[in-house]
Design a protein around this motif. Structure first.
Motif, short mmCIF file in Angstrom:
data_model
loop_
_atom_site.label_atom_id
_atom_site.label_comp_id
_atom_site.label_asym_id
_atom_site.label_seq_id
_atom_site.Cartn_x
_atom_site.Cartn_y
_atom_site.Cartn_z
N ALA A 288 -1.24 -0.41 -2.53
CA ALA A 288 -2.25 -1.80 -2.70
C ALA A 288 -3.92 -1.56 -3.56
CB ALA A 288 -2.97 -1.06 -1.00
N ARG A 289 -3.97 -3.15 -3.35
CA ARG A 289 -5.63 -2.82 -3.84
C ARG A 289 -6.62 -2.50 -3.70
NH1 ARG A 289 -4.43 -10.15 -3.52
NH2 ARG A 289 -2.36 -10.17 -4.24
N PRO A 290 -7.53 -2.52 -4.74
CA PRO A 290 -8.03 -1.78 -4.66
C PRO A 290 -9.04 -2.13 -3.83
CG PRO A 290 -8.31 -1.20 -6.78
CD PRO A 290 -6.98 -2.17 -6.45
N ALA A 291 -10.38 -1.61 -3.14
CA ALA A 291 -11.18 -2.99 -2.78
C ALA A 291 -12.54 -2.44 -3.11
CB ALA A 291 -12.17 -2.88 -1.14
N ASP A 292 -12.03 -2.83 -4.97
CA ASP A 292 -13.45 -2.61 -5.84
C ASP A 292 -14.23 -4.08 -5.59
OD1 ASP A 292 -12.35 -4.83 -7.15
OD2 ASP A 292 -10.37 -3.61 -8.79
N GLY B 95 -5.09 -11.22 7.76
CA GLY B 95 -3.75 -10.70 7.16
C GLY B 95 -3.91 -9.97 6.05
N ALA B 96 -2.25 -9.75 5.49
CA ALA B 96 -2.27 -9.21 4.41
C ALA B 96 -1.14 -10.27 3.60
CB ALA B 96 -1.38 -7.54 4.72
N PRO B 97 -2.00 -9.60 1.87
CA PRO B 97 -3.17 -9.32 1.50
C PRO B 97 -3.98 -10.51 2.17
CG PRO B 97 -1.98 -10.55 -0.21
CD PRO B 97 -1.09 -9.98 0.76
N LEU C 44 -12.90 -8.19 5.80
CA LEU C 44 -13.14 -7.72 4.18
C LEU C 44 -12.50 -5.59 3.93
CD1 LEU C 44 -14.30 -9.42 2.38
CD2 LEU C 44 -16.69 -7.61 2.26
N PRO C 45 -11.67 -5.81 2.96
CA PRO C 45 -11.31 -4.68 3.45
C PRO C 45 -12.74 -4.05 2.77
CG PRO C 45 -10.70 -5.73 0.89
CD PRO C 45 -11.21 -7.33 2.48
N MET C 46 -12.21 -2.28 4.06
CA MET C 46 -13.16 -1.04 3.06
C MET C 46 -12.76 -0.57 2.95
SD MET C 46 -16.55 -2.89 4.26
CE MET C 46 -17.05 -1.25 4.32
N HIS C 47 -10.69 0.05 2.53
CA HIS C 47 -10.10 1.20 2.13
C HIS C 47 -9.87 0.02 0.20
CE1 HIS C 47 -11.48 4.04 4.77
NE2 HIS C 47 -10.22 3.09 5.96
N ALA C 48 -9.18 -0.32 1.33
CA ALA C 48 -8.11 -0.61 -0.11
C ALA C 48 -7.19 -2.57 0.97
CB ALA C 48 -6.98 -0.06 -0.47
N ASP C 49 -6.78 -3.13 -0.05
CA ASP C 49 -6.07 -4.58 0.86
C ASP C 49 -5.18 -3.65 0.70
OD1 ASP C 49 -5.43 -6.49 1.92
OD2 ASP C 49 -6.22 -7.94 0.48
N GLN C 50 -3.83 -3.98 2.12
CA GLN C 50 -2.23 -4.26 1.29
C GLN C 50 -1.80 -5.33 1.19
OE1 GLN C 50 -0.29 -2.09 5.09
NE2 GLN C 50 -1.87 -2.94 5.89
N ARG C 51 -0.89 -4.91 -0.05
CA ARG C 51 0.18 -6.61 -0.12
C ARG C 51 1.14 -7.20 0.54
NH1 ARG C 51 3.35 -5.14 -4.20
NH2 ARG C 51 3.19 -3.25 -4.63
N HIS C 52 1.51 -6.24 1.60
CA HIS C 52 2.27 -6.42 2.69
C HIS C 52 2.22 -5.56 3.92
CE1 HIS C 52 4.61 -3.07 1.33
NE2 HIS C 52 4.95 -3.81 0.70
N TYR C 53 2.16 -5.79 4.93
CA TYR C 53 2.26 -4.84 5.96
C TYR C 53 3.28 -3.59 6.30
CZ TYR C 53 -1.00 -8.74 8.33
OH TYR C 53 -1.62 -9.18 9.41
#
Length: 353
Positions: free
Chosen positions: A26-30, A334-336, A11-20
């Motif tokens: 990046a998508r915010p982990a809202d 993986g990302a995302p 589970l993303p704890m900051h933000a989620d990368q759209r790619h490595y």
């Protein structure tokens, strides 16, 4: 081959990368995105989600509660630092989570991290003392969760008349990482699942043998898990094409800077997995073992800087090899995280059913 592998997502704890490789978009982990990733993992057959902790991340307990409210069956591996809350209070938190969310909590005990992060928390005790504290923390925690009256007088905790009012309905599985001598001893005494970073199967086999033998001396058995990234596609060439796109975004200067950062890491496990990364933009030298790619060490990733790369069938074959040497739990990502949960869940997990 033993029991079936158990797959866990992230589970993303900051933000989620759209790619490595770094992602300014990046998508915010809202809350909405956290629910999306959690539901995707539950829908695709993952047993649980790991919520990793760092000084810069959000609180893992509150985030897990938010995600649990949106789901029904998936469990949560909540990472937290032993010693930053009292083990008696931690037992109360575990008991509450199990009662509110149908016994879906497991825990990942973290003893420490890099020096600057420890100092940012205000924790400056030595590594040896941190493991002594963790050992005592887990002794108290286990006693609390049994729901029996107990007294303990230790170096770090003194409890008189402790114990939950009743046994916790499902004691959490305790995941524990670390390959130093101190970590191996604590894991052998207390862990249910001993974790390692994404080393090759022969390297993983060394830890299974070593820590399994230590646990046996304490009259215990432990299971083993690995933390590794995945780039799994319908066709092998498509998966490896992703690694080429990652390398194309890098410059030699970025790689050199990253290698300097990695050289400062104190973790034995992280140093071992980084030994698979030669620090060069050479695709052939970034393949230390079939279906394993060490190039994520060039862009970040810390201990999770290796990846299983290939077709779904090739990735499953490597997982089977890990399983043959004693690894049962696979914490993959993986990302995302949202889309890759579907790719791995639809492509790899069904191969083990």
């Amino acid at each position: 081959m033993g029991e079936q592998p158990v797959f866990h997502w992230f589970l993303p704890m900051h933000a989620d990368q759209r790619h490595y490789g770094g992602d300014p978009g990046a998508r915010p982990a809202d809350p909405g995105y956290l629910r999306d990733v959690t539901r995707a993992a539950e829908r695709n057959g993952f047993a649980s989600l790991l919520l990793a902790t760092s000084q810069a991340s959000r609180d893992t307990w509150l985030t897990a509660a938010l995600a649990a409210e949106a789901t029904e069956t998936i469990r949560f591996i909540v990472a937290f630092r032993a010693g930053y809350t009292l083990p008696t209070l931690t037992a109360q938190m575990i008991d509450t989570f199990q009662q509110l969310f149908a016994n879906r909590l497991d825990v990942n005990i973290v003893t420490g991290s890099e020096g600057p992060e420890q100092q940012a928390y205000g924790d400056e005790i030595s590594k040896q003392d941190r493991y002594r504290r963790t050992d005592e923390f887990l002794r108290v925690l286990r006693a609390e969760l049994r729901g029996e009256r107990y007294d303990i007088a230790g170096d770090w905790y003194r409890v008189v008349g402790g114990g939950r009012p009743a046994p916790v309905t499902r004691p959490p599985t305790i995941f524990f990482g670390g390959l130093s001598d101190e970590a191996a001893e604590v894991g052998a005494r207390h862990a249910d699942v001993q974790l390692m970073y994404g080393e090759t199967p022969p390297m993983a086999a060394e830890h299974v043998e070593r820590i399994g033998a230590l646990a046996a001396r304490h009259g215990r058995t432990v299971e083993f898990g690995i933390r590794i990234q995945v780039i799994s596609r319908d066709r092998s060439e498509d998966a490896w094409a992703e690694t080429g796109r990652i390398l194309a975004r890098l410059t030699p200067e970025q790689v050199e800077r990253r290698q300097r950062d990695l050289a400062r890491r104190a973790s034995v496990g992280q140093r071992r997995v980084q030994s698979l990364n030669p620090g060069v933009l050479d695709p052939d030298r970034l393949r230390p073992y079939p279906t394993i790619w060490s190039g994520l060490g060039l862009v970040g990733g810390g201990g999770g800087s290796t990846a299983l790369v290939g077709s779904h069938e090739e990735v499953a074959e490597r997982i089977e090899e890990y399983r043959s040497v004693g690894v049962r739990h696979f914490i993959v990502s993986g990302a995302p995280l949202l889309e890759e949960a579907y790719r791995f869940g639809e492509g790899v997990i069904p191969l083990f059913r």
